[in-house]
Design an enzyme around this catalytic site. Structure first.
Site, mmCIF file in Angstrom:
data_model
loop_
_atom_site.group_PDB
_atom_site.id
_atom_site.type_symbol
_atom_site.label_atom_id
_atom_site.label_comp_id
_atom_site.label_asym_id
_atom_site.label_seq_id
_atom_site.Cartn_x
_atom_site.Cartn_y
_atom_site.Cartn_z
ATOM 1 N N GLY A 1 0.853 -1.193 0.000
ATOM 2 C CA GLY A 1 0.000 0.000 0.000
ATOM 3 C C GLY A 1 0.880 1.231 0.000
ATOM 4 N N ARG B 1 -0.988 11.636 11.443
ATOM 5 C CA ARG B 1 0.052 10.648 11.742
ATOM 6 C C ARG B 1 1.046 11.101 12.811
ATOM 7 N NH1 ARG B 1 3.298 8.753 8.581
ATOM 8 N NH2 ARG B 1 3.238 6.565 9.196
ATOM 9 N N CYS C 1 -7.904 22.829 17.403
ATOM 10 C CA CYS C 1 -7.852 23.245 18.801
ATOM 11 C C CYS C 1 -7.338 22.100 19.651
ATOM 12 C CB CYS C 1 -9.236 23.665 19.264
ATOM 13 S SG CYS C 1 -9.760 25.104 18.369
ATOM 14 N N GLU C 2 -6.068 21.859 19.507
ATOM 15 C CA GLU C 2 -5.465 20.714 20.177
ATOM 16 C C GLU C 2 -3.956 20.916 20.160
ATOM 17 O OE1 GLU C 2 -6.419 16.268 20.805
ATOM 18 O OE2 GLU C 2 -7.700 17.479 19.568
ATOM 19 N N TYR D 1 -1.920 6.908 3.823
ATOM 20 C CA TYR D 1 -2.489 7.054 5.172
ATOM 21 C C TYR D 1 -2.599 8.513 5.617
ATOM 22 C CZ TYR D 1 -1.401 2.083 5.046
ATOM 23 O OH TYR D 1 -1.318 0.768 4.669
HETATM 24 N N1 LLP Z 1 -2.215 -5.953 4.006
HETATM 25 C C1 LLP Z 1 -2.777 -5.888 5.216
HETATM 26 C C2 LLP Z 1 -3.559 -7.011 5.705
HETATM 27 C C3 LLP Z 1 -2.634 -4.729 5.995
HETATM 28 O O1 LLP Z 1 -3.185 -4.686 7.197
HETATM 29 C C4 LLP Z 1 -1.888 -3.633 5.497
HETATM 30 C C5 LLP Z 1 -1.741 -2.409 6.275
HETATM 31 C C6 LLP Z 1 -1.318 -3.748 4.217
HETATM 32 C C7 LLP Z 1 -1.494 -4.926 3.507
HETATM 33 C C8 LLP Z 1 -0.528 -2.629 3.584
HETATM 34 O O2 LLP Z 1 0.617 -2.347 4.282
HETATM 35 P P1 LLP Z 1 1.641 -1.249 3.689
HETATM 36 O O3 LLP Z 1 2.266 -1.808 2.445
HETATM 37 O O4 LLP Z 1 0.863 -0.032 3.390
HETATM 38 O O5 LLP Z 1 2.621 -1.048 4.776
HETATM 39 N N2 LLP Z 1 -2.093 3.900 9.368
HETATM 40 C C9 LLP Z 1 -0.749 3.387 9.553
HETATM 41 C C10 LLP Z 1 -0.515 2.156 8.711
HETATM 42 C C11 LLP Z 1 -1.504 1.040 8.980
HETATM 43 C C12 LLP Z 1 -1.257 -0.165 8.128
HETATM 44 C C13 LLP Z 1 -2.438 -1.059 8.174
HETATM 45 N N3 LLP Z 1 -2.312 -2.244 7.384
HETATM 46 C C14 LLP Z 1 0.235 4.488 9.220
HETATM 47 O O6 LLP Z 1 -0.194 5.580 8.876
HETATM 48 O O7 LLP Z 1 1.441 4.276 9.310
#
Ligand code: LLP
Length: 444
Positions: A296, A334, A365-366, A394
């Protein structure tokens, strides 16, 4: 692709993304603004797809993990690039289908999928549902039976790999809400249960160890643990997995504390993964499973930046200088959530050397509403255009209307030309679902 290739300083000394001058983008579309470079996104999708072709005889599928950035345009790009997508909610599924994404290339995730979401997924004919609870397996069985269909599924297992990343984005530690543990035997038990269900076709297993990970060893260890599990299941139950989904998690560059990976750099990770799969399969006498990958962040993260206009500047003598922008935790939570670090660039004077360290604050406001602390910049003035880099993953997907701020629009740049992929919100959008009961209506 990486930030160095996507972002340039042009002849006017302005920051440019994908050939588009950021000051012109800000003038035309306003700020705050998310900007994405289409070439970057496509190149990353192609890199993954090509690696599967070249290094694994094409016996696999890349699924873009759309939680990183979800809107109709990104699913359309993934469709054109011939990859699949991973969705984690009815909303992501709906968006993908609305963009014409082929259902058979959609994998559905989630640790607590709602009955309505399961129904929607089965009705749409999604390629696969990744089972993450016993309750869910029973619901899929019932739904598929009532429709007289057989639903392909994978079982999410927890191989117990502690990846070196932020605790909030580790997903395969012993204490995790995701998956079934191999170590305590629940993964084995659950496999047996799924094999006994008539309207479920178990294809194999899924694991995802976490996000923003740079160590190859963690990924390789996950492969080793998963294939040892595949072998165990083959010998215990006579079921040999056809598919192994290794999840996502590859890291990206945010600041100079992170490696800035090239396409070739990412390829070395994939080479290590595929060779570990081949090696372990040979060791256990398993046939090579179809491999799925779910990147992702590494597809969209460095492809995106956020542009802000600088407003109030406040210096607290001997302490710090706050530079406030017209965005904040509502478009990028983040820092508040994970203490994440970013790099800031003064987009309208990108050729000036940095001379001070400032904290970039949002307008919510934080007190914790910051984009970053100790950000190195030239002397910033009110009205300057500030770019925060690597915000493609994200950020928009985690944005909110906190303080009733408007979620910024997003534009996609192709050959230097930009167009909206997410339109600006309006105040009217904010009250669209609000209801004023008759008793509370003015003059009632
Ligand atoms: N597959 C599954 C089952 C996942 O839970 C995730 C991410 C991905 C693939 C993709 O992972 P990536 O390639 O994007 O690392 N909000 C957090 C990140 C949460 C990731 C959740 N799962 C942030 O902003 O760092």
């Amino acid at each position: 692709m990486n930030t160095r290739e996507t972002l340039k300083i042009n002849e006017k000394g302005h920051l440019a993304i994908g050939g588009a001058d950021c000051t012109e983008l800000a003038e035309r579309f306003g700020t705050p603004l998310y900007v994405f470079d289409e070439a970057h996104i496509r190149n990353m999708m192609r890199m993954y797809r090509q690696a599967v072709c070249d290094e694994y005889d094409g016996n696999g599928l890349v699924l873009y993990a759309s939680k990183a950035f979800s809107c109709m345009a990104i699913y359309a790009i993934a469709r054109e690039e011939g990859i699949g997508v991973d969705v984690v909610s009815g909303g992501e599924l709906y968006t993908a289908l609305k963009a014409g994404f082929p259902a058979e290339r959609i994998y559905m995730h989630g640790n607590n999928k709602l009955p309505s979401e399961l129904k929607e997924a089965i009705e749409a004919g999604v390629g696969c549902i990744v089972v993450d609870s016993e309750l869910e397996a029973e619901r899929i069985e019932a739904e598929a039976a009532s429709r007289g269909v057989v639903q392909k599924v994978l079982l999410r297992i927890n191989p117990g790999v502690e990846a070196h990343t932020h605790a909030y984005v580790q997903t395969a530690t012993p204490d995790s809400k995701f998956g079934f543990s191999v170590a305590n035997g629940t993964a084995q038990e659950m496999t047996k249960r799924l094999l006994g269900m008539e309207h479920l076709a178990l294809k194999g297993f899924h694991c995802h160890i976490g996000s923003q990970i740079f160590e190859k060893d963690s990924f390789v260890l996950a492969v080793e643990r998963c294939l040892a599990f595949v072998k165990e299941i083959k010998y215990s139950y006579g079921f040999e997995a056809e598919e192994l989904n290794l999840g996502g998690g590859f890291g990206i560059w945010y600041t100079d504390e992170d490696e800035m990976m090239s396409v070739e750099g990412y390829r070395t990770y994939l080479t290590a993964l595929f060779s570990a799969v081949r090696r372990e399969c040979a060791r256990y006498g398993l046939r090579l499973p179809r491999i799925l990958l779910e990147p992702g962040r590494s597809i969209v993260g460095e492809a995106g930046i956020t542009l802000y206009t600088v407003g109030a500047i406040k210096e607290i003598p001997g302490l710090r200088k706050y530079v406030a922008v017209d965005g904040g935790m509502f478009d990028n939570p983040r820092f508040a959530l994970y203490g994440s670090k970013y790099t800031a660039v003064l987009a309208n004077r990108a050729d000036e050397p940095p001379c001070e360290l400032v904290s970039v604050a949002g307008k919510c406001c934080e007190s914790g509403d910051l984009i970053g602390v100790g950000m190195s910049l030239p002397r910033v003035k009110t009205g300057d255009l500030l770019a925060i880099l690597s915000t493609g993953a994200y950020n928009y997907s985690m944005a909110s209307n906190y303080n009733r701020n408007l979620i910024p629009p997003a534009v996609l740049v192709r050959d230097g030309e930009a167009e909206y992929i997410v339109k600006p919100q309006s105040y009217e959008d904010l009250v669209r679902n609000d209801v004023l009961p008759r008793s509370l209506t003015p003059n009632n």
